[in-house]
Design an enzyme around this catalytic site. Sequence first.
Site, PDB file in Angstrom:
ATOM      1  N   SER A 139       0.985  -1.148  -0.064  1.00  0.00           N
ATOM      2  CA  SER A 139      -0.023   0.050   0.032  1.00  0.00           C
ATOM      3  C   SER A 139       1.111   1.232   0.022  1.00  0.00           C
ATOM      4  O   SER A 139       2.019   1.193   0.184  1.00  0.00           O
ATOM      5  CB  SER A 139      -0.716   0.144   1.323  1.00  0.00           C
ATOM      6  OG  SER A 139      -1.498   1.147   1.300  1.00  0.00           O
ATOM      7  N   TYR A 152      -2.078  -0.840  10.743  1.00  0.00           N
ATOM      8  CA  TYR A 152      -1.910  -1.228   9.264  1.00  0.00           C
ATOM      9  C   TYR A 152      -0.822  -0.786   8.506  1.00  0.00           C
ATOM     10  O   TYR A 152      -0.257  -1.858   7.703  1.00  0.00           O
ATOM     11  CB  TYR A 152      -3.126  -0.754   8.679  1.00  0.00           C
ATOM     12  CG  TYR A 152      -3.511  -1.044   7.213  1.00  0.00           C
ATOM     13  CD1 TYR A 152      -3.767  -2.117   6.728  1.00  0.00           C
ATOM     14  CD2 TYR A 152      -3.222   0.255   6.233  1.00  0.00           C
ATOM     15  CE1 TYR A 152      -3.947  -2.359   5.358  1.00  0.00           C
ATOM     16  CE2 TYR A 152      -3.338  -0.097   4.881  1.00  0.00           C
ATOM     17  CZ  TYR A 152      -3.730  -1.412   4.525  1.00  0.00           C
ATOM     18  OH  TYR A 152      -3.879  -1.615   2.948  1.00  0.00           O
TER      19      TYR A 152
HETATM   20  N1  NAP Z   1      -8.763  -0.810  -0.825  1.00  0.00           N
HETATM   21  C1  NAP Z   1      -7.873   0.273  -0.736  1.00  0.00           C
HETATM   22  O1  NAP Z   1      -7.872   1.306  -0.513  1.00  0.00           O
HETATM   23  C2  NAP Z   1      -6.341  -0.444  -0.449  1.00  0.00           C
HETATM   24  C3  NAP Z   1      -5.026   0.334  -0.774  1.00  0.00           C
HETATM   25  C4  NAP Z   1      -3.906  -0.125  -0.753  1.00  0.00           C
HETATM   26  C5  NAP Z   1      -3.895  -1.519  -0.457  1.00  0.00           C
HETATM   27  N2  NAP Z   1      -4.874  -2.501  -0.331  1.00  0.00           N
HETATM   28  C6  NAP Z   1      -4.703  -3.788  -0.128  1.00  0.00           C
HETATM   29  O2  NAP Z   1      -5.395  -4.269  -1.051  1.00  0.00           O
HETATM   30  C7  NAP Z   1      -5.432  -5.717  -0.627  1.00  0.00           C
HETATM   31  C8  NAP Z   1      -6.870  -6.074  -1.207  1.00  0.00           C
HETATM   32  O3  NAP Z   1      -7.963  -5.221  -0.319  1.00  0.00           O
HETATM   33  P1  NAP Z   1      -8.974  -4.521  -0.846  1.00  0.00           P
HETATM   34  O4  NAP Z   1      -8.909  -3.203  -0.972  1.00  0.00           O
HETATM   35  O5  NAP Z   1      -9.417  -5.504  -2.242  1.00  0.00           O
HETATM   36  O6  NAP Z   1     -10.348  -4.791   0.291  1.00  0.00           O
HETATM   37  P2  NAP Z   1     -11.458  -5.913   0.480  1.00  0.00           P
HETATM   38  O7  NAP Z   1     -12.392  -5.842  -0.766  1.00  0.00           O
HETATM   39  O8  NAP Z   1     -12.040  -5.634   1.655  1.00  0.00           O
HETATM   40  O9  NAP Z   1     -10.814  -7.256   0.140  1.00  0.00           O
HETATM   41  C9  NAP Z   1     -10.126  -7.951   1.392  1.00  0.00           C
HETATM   42  C10 NAP Z   1      -9.981  -9.490   0.936  1.00  0.00           C
HETATM   43  O10 NAP Z   1      -8.980  -9.910   1.985  1.00  0.00           O
HETATM   44  C11 NAP Z   1      -9.754 -11.167   2.312  1.00  0.00           C
HETATM   45  N3  NAP Z   1      -9.523 -11.526   3.853  1.00  0.00           N
HETATM   46  C12 NAP Z   1      -9.438 -10.650   4.964  1.00  0.00           C
HETATM   47  N4  NAP Z   1      -9.194 -11.436   6.193  1.00  0.00           N
HETATM   48  C13 NAP Z   1      -9.095 -12.768   5.617  1.00  0.00           C
HETATM   49  C14 NAP Z   1      -8.556 -14.052   6.191  1.00  0.00           C
HETATM   50  N5  NAP Z   1      -8.554 -13.831   7.616  1.00  0.00           N
HETATM   51  N6  NAP Z   1      -8.368 -15.046   5.601  1.00  0.00           N
HETATM   52  C15 NAP Z   1      -8.646 -14.911   4.184  1.00  0.00           C
HETATM   53  N7  NAP Z   1      -8.952 -13.737   3.470  1.00  0.00           N
HETATM   54  C16 NAP Z   1      -9.189 -12.654   4.288  1.00  0.00           C
HETATM   55  C17 NAP Z   1     -11.259 -10.938   2.393  1.00  0.00           C
HETATM   56  O11 NAP Z   1     -12.155 -11.991   2.152  1.00  0.00           O
HETATM   57  P3  NAP Z   1     -12.985 -12.454   3.112  1.00  0.00           P
HETATM   58  O12 NAP Z   1     -13.577 -11.567   3.935  1.00  0.00           O
HETATM   59  O13 NAP Z   1     -13.964 -13.380   2.397  1.00  0.00           O
HETATM   60  O14 NAP Z   1     -12.063 -13.636   3.876  1.00  0.00           O
HETATM   61  C18 NAP Z   1     -11.230 -10.171   0.869  1.00  0.00           C
HETATM   62  O15 NAP Z   1     -11.228 -11.204  -0.177  1.00  0.00           O
HETATM   63  C19 NAP Z   1      -5.371  -5.755   0.816  1.00  0.00           C
HETATM   64  O16 NAP Z   1      -3.952  -6.156   1.472  1.00  0.00           O
HETATM   65  C20 NAP Z   1      -5.347  -4.397   1.231  1.00  0.00           C
HETATM   66  O17 NAP Z   1      -4.687  -4.032   2.511  1.00  0.00           O
HETATM   67  C21 NAP Z   1      -6.369  -1.582  -0.400  1.00  0.00           C
END
Ligand code: NAP
Length: 271
Positions: A139, A152
Amino acid sequence: MEGRVVLITGASSGIGAATARWLARHGMRVVLTARRQDRLEALAQEIRARGGTAMAIPADLADPSARQALVCQAEAAWGPVEVLINNAGFGYYGTVQETPWEVIERMFAVNILAMIHLVQLVVPGMRQLGRGHIVNIASVAGHIAAPPLTVYAATKFAVVGFSEGLRRELAPHGIHVTVISPGPVRTEFGRAASGLDVDPNTVPGGLDPEAVARAIRRALQRPVPEIVIPARYLPAIWINRAFPRLVDWGAAQHGRTWLRHLEEARGRKEG
Ligand SMILES: NC(=O)c1ccc[n+]([C@@H]2O[C@H](COP(=O)([O-])OP(=O)(O)OC[C@H]3O[C@@H](n4cnc5c(N)ncnc54)[C@H](OP(=O)(O)O)[C@@H]3O)[C@@H](O)[C@H]2O)c1
């Protein structure tokens, strides 16, 4: 990319789901994992209906035995994982003081320990193949830490550091490592981090998850150490590194405002 086996964590929503659709469209065999089985099955069916190849394996990545079972099941079905997309992760909006300890432990378990463990589990197969690619999702918070996402950010700084060392360690074996550092993306991240019913489309200046999926695909085609997306965050990252004091005041101010809004919204939800 045709026919290669890719394991994508966090594939039940957001960046992971968009990446799975994108890579399946380009002929890769996708193994989808996350906790929500219904969502994984629906996505696997959607990919198959479009002529792609997908398999859903639900797993809670906070659990080391579930990680082991996941890789065993995937490799038993399709052979060695050639591409690993370590994307699963979550955050928590709050000060360090008020973040529950269980949440901190779980965040480290999912965001970084699971990543390191999955690497240990798939690298033997990659070495057998003589090639592979590991993509770790960090991130911009892995370069600039600020409230209300300090804990985080600590997990994402770890992701950036781990990816740098891993890249140097695995290069002699023909295995590439790329770290992707996105800015805000329109996903369910905010909902998970706040416990509130946040609409992903309201993320200010948020990227479409597809844009991150496309960056991942580009990295697979032409391996690079890191992609910061959007690139407009690069100057902020440099300034923060070179002149941290300059950023301190604004970041603290921004954090306080954010926390005040959050407190009000959580209060409205409870009241
Ligand atoms: N959105 C942003 O602004 C942003 C910015 C920079 C980086 N990121 C990073 O991008 C990545 C994806 O996030 P996203 O933005 O796509 O958010 P999201 O839509 O909330 O997706 C998060 C994913 O992680 C999975 N997850 C969470 N806890 C888990 C566990 N205990 N076991 C297995 N899977 C788990 C969730 O699936 P389940 O709930 O079904 O388990 C979901 O598929 C993350 O690493 C996040 O830190 C996001």
